[in-house]
Motif scaffolding. Structure first.
Motif, PDB file in Angstrom:
ATOM      1  N   GLU A 161       0.861  -1.177   0.000  1.00  0.00           N
ATOM      2  CA  GLU A 161       0.000   0.000   0.000  1.00  0.00           C
ATOM      3  C   GLU A 161       0.897   1.225   0.000  1.00  0.00           C
ATOM      4  OE1 GLU A 161      -2.680  -0.024   3.331  1.00  0.00           O
ATOM      5  OE2 GLU A 161      -3.769  -1.790   2.599  1.00  0.00           O
ATOM      6  N   ILE A 162       0.312   2.370  -0.321  1.00  0.00           N
ATOM      7  CA  ILE A 162       1.060   3.628  -0.242  1.00  0.00           C
ATOM      8  C   ILE A 162       0.460   4.459   0.882  1.00  0.00           C
ATOM      9  CG2 ILE A 162       1.683   5.765  -1.412  1.00  0.00           C
ATOM     10  CD1 ILE A 162       1.794   4.192  -4.030  1.00  0.00           C
ATOM     11  N   HIS A 163       1.280   4.717   1.905  1.00  0.00           N
ATOM     12  CA  HIS A 163       0.882   5.499   3.078  1.00  0.00           C
ATOM     13  C   HIS A 163       1.705   6.787   3.119  1.00  0.00           C
ATOM     14  CE1 HIS A 163      -0.425   1.716   5.588  1.00  0.00           C
ATOM     15  NE2 HIS A 163      -0.878   1.673   4.355  1.00  0.00           N
ATOM     16  N   LEU A 164       1.087   7.862   3.544  1.00  0.00           N
ATOM     17  CA  LEU A 164       1.779   9.131   3.751  1.00  0.00           C
ATOM     18  C   LEU A 164       1.540   9.547   5.196  1.00  0.00           C
ATOM     19  CD1 LEU A 164       0.345   9.244   0.702  1.00  0.00           C
ATOM     20  CD2 LEU A 164       1.678  11.330   0.617  1.00  0.00           C
ATOM     21  N   GLY A 165       2.557   9.479   6.038  1.00  0.00           N
ATOM     22  CA  GLY A 165       2.466   9.882   7.433  1.00  0.00           C
ATOM     23  C   GLY A 165       3.096  11.258   7.595  1.00  0.00           C
ATOM     24  N   PHE A 166       2.400  12.157   8.281  1.00  0.00           N
ATOM     25  CA  PHE A 166       2.916  13.517   8.451  1.00  0.00           C
ATOM     26  C   PHE A 166       2.293  14.164   9.676  1.00  0.00           C
ATOM     27  CE2 PHE A 166      -0.943  13.780   6.027  1.00  0.00           C
ATOM     28  CZ  PHE A 166      -1.547  14.979   6.376  1.00  0.00           C
ATOM     29  N   ALA A 167       2.859  15.279  10.084  1.00  0.00           N
ATOM     30  CA  ALA A 167       2.312  16.061  11.196  1.00  0.00           C
ATOM     31  C   ALA A 167       2.086  17.485  10.710  1.00  0.00           C
ATOM     32  CB  ALA A 167       3.258  16.054  12.387  1.00  0.00           C
ATOM     33  N   ALA A 168       0.996  18.086  11.152  1.00  0.00           N
ATOM     34  CA  ALA A 168       0.718  19.474  10.800  1.00  0.00           C
ATOM     35  C   ALA A 168       1.677  20.386  11.561  1.00  0.00           C
ATOM     36  CB  ALA A 168      -0.725  19.823  11.132  1.00  0.00           C
ATOM     37  N   ASP A 169       2.153  21.418  10.896  1.00  0.00           N
ATOM     38  CA  ASP A 169       3.047  22.368  11.569  1.00  0.00           C
ATOM     39  C   ASP A 169       2.239  23.306  12.452  1.00  0.00           C
ATOM     40  OD1 ASP A 169       1.945  24.362   9.914  1.00  0.00           O
ATOM     41  OD2 ASP A 169       3.711  24.481   8.613  1.00  0.00           O
ATOM     42  N   ALA A 170       2.893  24.291  13.044  1.00  0.00           N
ATOM     43  CA  ALA A 170       2.233  25.212  13.981  1.00  0.00           C
ATOM     44  C   ALA A 170       1.129  26.020  13.317  1.00  0.00           C
ATOM     45  CB  ALA A 170       3.274  26.143  14.609  1.00  0.00           C
ATOM     46  N   GLY A 171       1.183  26.166  11.993  1.00  0.00           N
ATOM     47  CA  GLY A 171       0.152  26.895  11.263  1.00  0.00           C
ATOM     48  C   GLY A 171      -0.947  25.998  10.711  1.00  0.00           C
ATOM     49  N   GLY A 172      -0.916  24.700  11.026  1.00  0.00           N
ATOM     50  CA  GLY A 172      -1.939  23.773  10.549  1.00  0.00           C
ATOM     51  C   GLY A 172      -1.727  23.289   9.124  1.00  0.00           C
ATOM     52  N   ARG A 173      -0.498  23.424   8.617  1.00  0.00           N
ATOM     53  CA  ARG A 173      -0.181  22.973   7.262  1.00  0.00           C
ATOM     54  C   ARG A 173       0.493  21.604   7.316  1.00  0.00           C
ATOM     55  NH1 ARG A 173       1.218  28.295   7.710  1.00  0.00           N
ATOM     56  NH2 ARG A 173       3.331  27.693   8.226  1.00  0.00           N
ATOM     57  N   GLY A 174       0.190  20.768   6.324  1.00  0.00           N
ATOM     58  CA  GLY A 174       0.796  19.455   6.224  1.00  0.00           C
ATOM     59  C   GLY A 174       1.251  19.175   4.805  1.00  0.00           C
ATOM     60  N   PHE A 175       2.340  18.434   4.679  1.00  0.00           N
ATOM     61  CA  PHE A 175       2.908  18.094   3.369  1.00  0.00           C
ATOM     62  C   PHE A 175       3.629  16.761   3.484  1.00  0.00           C
ATOM     63  CE2 PHE A 175       6.693  17.846   0.731  1.00  0.00           C
ATOM     64  CZ  PHE A 175       6.171  18.058  -0.529  1.00  0.00           C
ATOM     65  N   MET A 176       3.501  15.917   2.464  1.00  0.00           N
ATOM     66  CA  MET A 176       4.268  14.680   2.431  1.00  0.00           C
ATOM     67  C   MET A 176       4.254  14.116   1.020  1.00  0.00           C
ATOM     68  SD  MET A 176       6.311  12.655   3.904  1.00  0.00           S
ATOM     69  CE  MET A 176       6.210  13.233   5.592  1.00  0.00           C
ATOM     70  N   THR A 177       5.328  13.403   0.690  1.00  0.00           N
ATOM     71  CA  THR A 177       5.452  12.672  -0.564  1.00  0.00           C
ATOM     72  C   THR A 177       5.868  11.243  -0.238  1.00  0.00           C
ATOM     73  OG1 THR A 177       6.055  14.626  -1.856  1.00  0.00           O
ATOM     74  CG2 THR A 177       6.736  12.491  -2.746  1.00  0.00           C
ATOM     75  N   ALA A 178       5.239  10.276  -0.907  1.00  0.00           N
ATOM     76  CA  ALA A 178       5.611   8.867  -0.755  1.00  0.00           C
ATOM     77  C   ALA A 178       5.829   8.278  -2.138  1.00  0.00           C
ATOM     78  CB  ALA A 178       4.521   8.095  -0.008  1.00  0.00           C
ATOM     79  N   GLU A 179       6.766   7.335  -2.196  1.00  0.00           N
ATOM     80  CA  GLU A 179       7.112   6.703  -3.463  1.00  0.00           C
ATOM     81  C   GLU A 179       6.982   5.186  -3.346  1.00  0.00           C
ATOM     82  OE1 GLU A 179      11.045   8.518  -3.389  1.00  0.00           O
ATOM     83  OE2 GLU A 179      10.491   9.671  -5.179  1.00  0.00           O
ATOM     84  N   ASN A 180       6.727   4.562  -4.497  1.00  0.00           N
ATOM     85  CA  ASN A 180       6.660   3.101  -4.565  1.00  0.00           C
ATOM     86  C   ASN A 180       7.202   2.692  -5.922  1.00  0.00           C
ATOM     87  OD1 ASN A 180       5.391   0.343  -5.047  1.00  0.00           O
ATOM     88  ND2 ASN A 180       4.717   0.757  -2.955  1.00  0.00           N
ATOM     89  N   GLU A 181       7.862   1.560  -5.992  1.00  0.00           N
ATOM     90  CA  GLU A 181       8.480   1.100  -7.232  1.00  0.00           C
ATOM     91  C   GLU A 181       7.478   0.552  -8.246  1.00  0.00           C
ATOM     92  OE1 GLU A 181      11.461  -1.701  -6.032  1.00  0.00           O
ATOM     93  OE2 GLU A 181      12.774  -0.132  -5.227  1.00  0.00           O
ATOM     94  N   LYS A 182       6.215   0.380  -7.855  1.00  0.00           N
ATOM     95  CA  LYS A 182       5.192  -0.156  -8.761  1.00  0.00           C
ATOM     96  C   LYS A 182       4.241   0.964  -9.185  1.00  0.00           C
ATOM     97  CE  LYS A 182       5.169  -4.662  -6.503  1.00  0.00           C
ATOM     98  NZ  LYS A 182       4.342  -5.613  -5.758  1.00  0.00           N
ATOM     99  N   PRO A 183       3.690   0.877 -10.401  1.00  0.00           N
ATOM    100  CA  PRO A 183       2.705   1.878 -10.831  1.00  0.00           C
ATOM    101  C   PRO A 183       1.332   1.603 -10.219  1.00  0.00           C
ATOM    102  CG  PRO A 183       3.136   0.331 -12.611  1.00  0.00           C
ATOM    103  CD  PRO A 183       4.062  -0.038 -11.484  1.00  0.00           C
ATOM    104  N   ALA A 184       0.758   2.599  -9.563  1.00  0.00           N
ATOM    105  CA  ALA A 184      -0.553   2.468  -8.919  1.00  0.00           C
ATOM    106  C   ALA A 184      -1.638   3.040  -9.828  1.00  0.00           C
ATOM    107  CB  ALA A 184      -0.546   3.185  -7.572  1.00  0.00           C
ATOM    108  N   GLU A 185      -1.696   2.512 -11.042  1.00  0.00           N
ATOM    109  CA  GLU A 185      -2.626   3.049 -12.039  1.00  0.00           C
ATOM    110  C   GLU A 185      -4.088   2.898 -11.629  1.00  0.00           C
ATOM    111  OE1 GLU A 185      -1.272   0.888 -15.432  1.00  0.00           O
ATOM    112  OE2 GLU A 185       0.361   2.309 -15.817  1.00  0.00           O
ATOM    113  N   ALA A 186      -4.425   1.884 -10.851  1.00  0.00           N
ATOM    114  CA  ALA A 186      -5.814   1.641 -10.473  1.00  0.00           C
ATOM    115  C   ALA A 186      -6.258   2.423  -9.231  1.00  0.00           C
ATOM    116  CB  ALA A 186      -6.037   0.148 -10.248  1.00  0.00           C
ATOM    117  N   ALA A 187      -5.358   3.165  -8.599  1.00  0.00           N
ATOM    118  CA  ALA A 187      -5.753   3.970  -7.435  1.00  0.00           C
ATOM    119  C   ALA A 187      -6.701   5.076  -7.880  1.00  0.00           C
ATOM    120  CB  ALA A 187      -4.522   4.565  -6.770  1.00  0.00           C
ATOM    121  N   LYS A 188      -7.724   5.332  -7.079  1.00  0.00           N
ATOM    122  CA  LYS A 188      -8.758   6.295  -7.457  1.00  0.00           C
ATOM    123  C   LYS A 188      -8.801   7.547  -6.596  1.00  0.00           C
ATOM    124  CE  LYS A 188     -10.511   3.551 -10.587  1.00  0.00           C
ATOM    125  NZ  LYS A 188     -10.025   3.701 -11.933  1.00  0.00           N
TER     126      LYS A 188
END
Length: 189
Positions: free
Chosen positions: A143-170
């Motif tokens: 599966e592809i999971h993105l774990g992150f924490a919001a900063d002091a301003g309530g903003r969140g950002f994350m990038t996750a990678e996987n070696e397989k193409p997830a073409e069927a993800a919706k």
């Protein structure tokens, strides 16, 4: 009495040092900001890939088939997330898949989790997690999971990678890390 106190203190110090060494603990940061976000482990004691904030964002991956969508709020969101908003990107490329999210309006300092899902947001709020192998484990790299924490301003950002193409993800669904049933928002991809 002083001699007994010194012996007790020395014994306590040795016991604490031994417990730390035997627990496998380390001073490594297991916050939601790194590849080892949340300190989760896959089978065999290997760290799960929960994202890398320094990875190339999906929208910047050269030569990729890029999909994106704005997050819409879900009725299952916990209180305090009425202003949550943002965008999700999914890049399918020769090296596999890159997923990125950017959000605002989150609870400052709170840990969050996002997953690629198998259905669009209009169907069961994204349905179940997208899995490369439906009979496989419910964790990366299946599966592809993105774990992150919001900063002091309530903003969140994350990038996750996987070696397989997830073409069927919706879609990409976000929820608080501790409350997976409280889906905050969903973005169709």
């Amino acid at each position: 009495m002083l001699k007994l106190h010194k012996s007790f203190t020395a014994g306590l110090f040795v016991a604490c040092a031994a417990l730390t060494a035997c627990s496998g603990g380390s001073s490594q940061d297991h916050s939601m900001h790194g590849q080892n976000a949340g300190g989760d482990q896959a089978g065999g004691g290997m760290p799960m890939n929960m994202g890398d904030p320094n990875a190339t964002p999906a929208k910047d991956v050269a030569g990729a088939q890029l999909r994106s969508g704005a997050f819409t709020l879900l009725p299952t969101r916990p209180p305090g997330h009425e202003q949550a908003a943002g965008t999700a990107w999914l890049a399918i490329h020769p090296g596999g898949t890159t997923a990125t999210l950017e959000m605002t309006g989150l609870a400052p300092g709170t840990k969050y989790m996002a997953h690629l899902h198998a259905k669009p947001c209009s169907e069961e709020d994204g349905g179940g997690h997208f899995q490369f192998d439906p009979a496989g484990p419910e964790m990366p790299p299946n599966e592809i999971h993105l774990g992150f924490a919001a900063d002091a301003g309530g903003r969140g950002f994350m990038t996750a990678e996987n070696e397989k193409p997830a073409e069927a993800a919706k879609s990409l669904v976000v929820h608080p890390a501790e409350f997976s049933d409280n889906r905050i928002a969903c973005a169709d991809l």
